[in-house]
Design a protein around this motif. Structure first.
Motif, short mmCIF file in Angstrom:
data_model
loop_
_atom_site.label_atom_id
_atom_site.label_comp_id
_atom_site.label_asym_id
_atom_site.label_seq_id
_atom_site.Cartn_x
_atom_site.Cartn_y
_atom_site.Cartn_z
N UNK A 154 16.25 42.09 110.71
CA UNK A 154 15.58 42.73 109.58
C UNK A 154 14.70 41.70 108.88
N UNK A 155 13.92 42.19 107.92
CA UNK A 155 12.97 41.33 107.20
C UNK A 155 13.68 40.37 106.26
N UNK A 156 12.97 39.27 105.93
CA UNK A 156 13.50 38.25 105.02
C UNK A 156 12.88 38.32 103.64
N UNK A 157 11.89 39.19 103.46
CA UNK A 157 11.27 39.36 102.15
C UNK A 157 10.61 40.73 102.11
N UNK A 158 9.95 41.02 100.98
CA UNK A 158 9.24 42.28 100.88
C UNK A 158 10.16 43.49 100.84
N UNK B 79 23.69 39.59 90.16
CA UNK B 79 24.42 40.25 91.25
C UNK B 79 23.45 40.87 92.26
N UNK B 80 22.40 41.50 91.74
CA UNK B 80 21.40 42.09 92.63
C UNK B 80 20.72 40.99 93.45
N UNK B 81 20.39 39.89 92.80
CA UNK B 81 19.76 38.79 93.51
C UNK B 81 20.68 38.23 94.58
N UNK B 82 21.97 38.18 94.29
CA UNK B 82 22.95 37.72 95.28
C UNK B 82 22.94 38.64 96.50
N UNK B 83 22.86 39.96 96.25
CA UNK B 83 22.82 40.92 97.35
C UNK B 83 21.55 40.76 98.18
N UNK B 84 20.42 40.58 97.48
CA UNK B 84 19.16 40.37 98.19
C UNK B 84 19.24 39.11 99.06
N UNK B 85 19.76 38.05 98.49
CA UNK B 85 19.87 36.80 99.25
C UNK B 85 20.84 36.94 100.43
N UNK B 86 21.85 37.76 100.28
CA UNK B 86 22.77 38.03 101.40
C UNK B 86 22.00 38.70 102.54
N UNK B 87 21.13 39.65 102.17
CA UNK B 87 20.31 40.32 103.19
C UNK B 87 19.36 39.35 103.87
N UNK B 88 18.81 38.43 103.09
CA UNK B 88 17.92 37.41 103.66
C UNK B 88 18.69 36.51 104.62
#
Length: 233
Positions: free
Chosen positions: A76-80, A59-68
């Motif tokens: 906003x940034x795509x990593x880091x 779920x956290x990874x899904x949220x991170x990928x949504x931000x990307x």
């Protein structure tokens, strides 16, 4: 903000079985006030059947990928990213950060569980009634006097440490997650010469004594300073 602006992803606490992202709104507001981008997320809670630590990390990874995916739209940034959370959120921030290092610049964890192979801690959690949720999270059961199954190590951040700048904050009188959990992580990171900082709050319980204005100001400043220092890499 731009592609170099520090970006913090907040993971709320609640013993892996309760809570909501709105509890981290004060932290989010503080970060935003200092020019730090921030996403505040929810995740599925553990249960005895199908939701355990891998599903929460997904779920956290899904949220991170949504931000990307929305980086261009949001500027906003795509990593880091910086992972940050308290209690269960601190544990998940460490576990996700150390196992998904290519996406993470830094980690901030308040009063986190770090080593669930520590049977003294498991016995303590049994005493205060929290051992069942540890079982749900790890998808394994601990019986005092019996060997631990591999899931307890697999769900413990201390076994995945990487040289990702890590700030963690813990009270010495924590009655939910013993201070020893952060002390042990500090020893492990120090032995490996990894960038980190442990802030100890003498006499503080699981709430870090944030009701005290001076303590709250200090904690928020440390969080902001860490994000600004390591979030723009």
């Amino acid at each position: 903000r731009n592609a170099k602006t520090p970006f913090v992803i907040l993971i709320h606490g609640g013993a892996w079985v309760m809570g909501d992202k709105k509890s981290d709104t004060p932290t989010q507001d503080s970060l935003l006030a200092h020019g730090i981008a921030c996403a505040n997320i929810n995740y599925r809670f553990v249960d005895s059947v199908s939701i355990h630590y891998p599903q929460m990390l997904a779920d956290i990874d899904s949220a991170v990928n949504y931000c990307i995916t929305h980086a261009a739209e949001w500027n906003t940034r795509k990593d880091g990213f910086i992972m940050s959370g308290a209690s269960a959120g601190g544990h998940l921030s460490l576990l996700y950060g150390y196992t998904t290092s290519k996406k993470i610049n830094a980690i901030i964890a308040e009063c986190p569980a770090t080593d669930l192979t520590d049977t003294a801690v498991l016995n303590y959690e049994k005493k205060i009634g929290l051992l069942p949720v540890v079982h749900y999270m790890a998808n394994a059961k601990y019986t005092p006097g019996q060997p631990l199954t591999p899931e307890f190590a697999a769900s413990s951040p201390i076994y995945y440490v990487k040289n990702i700048p890590t700030l963690f904050i813990h009270g010495t009188a924590d009655r939910t997650v013993p201070y020893s959990q952060s002390a042990d992580l500090d020893k492990k990171l120090t032995a490996k010469n990894f960038t980190h900082k442990l802030i100890t709050i003498p006499g503080a319980d699981h709430d870090l004594n944030l009701k005290d204005p001076a303590t709250k100001t200090m904690v928020y400043k440390e969080v902001v300073d860490w994000a600004l220092k390591y979030g723009n890499k």
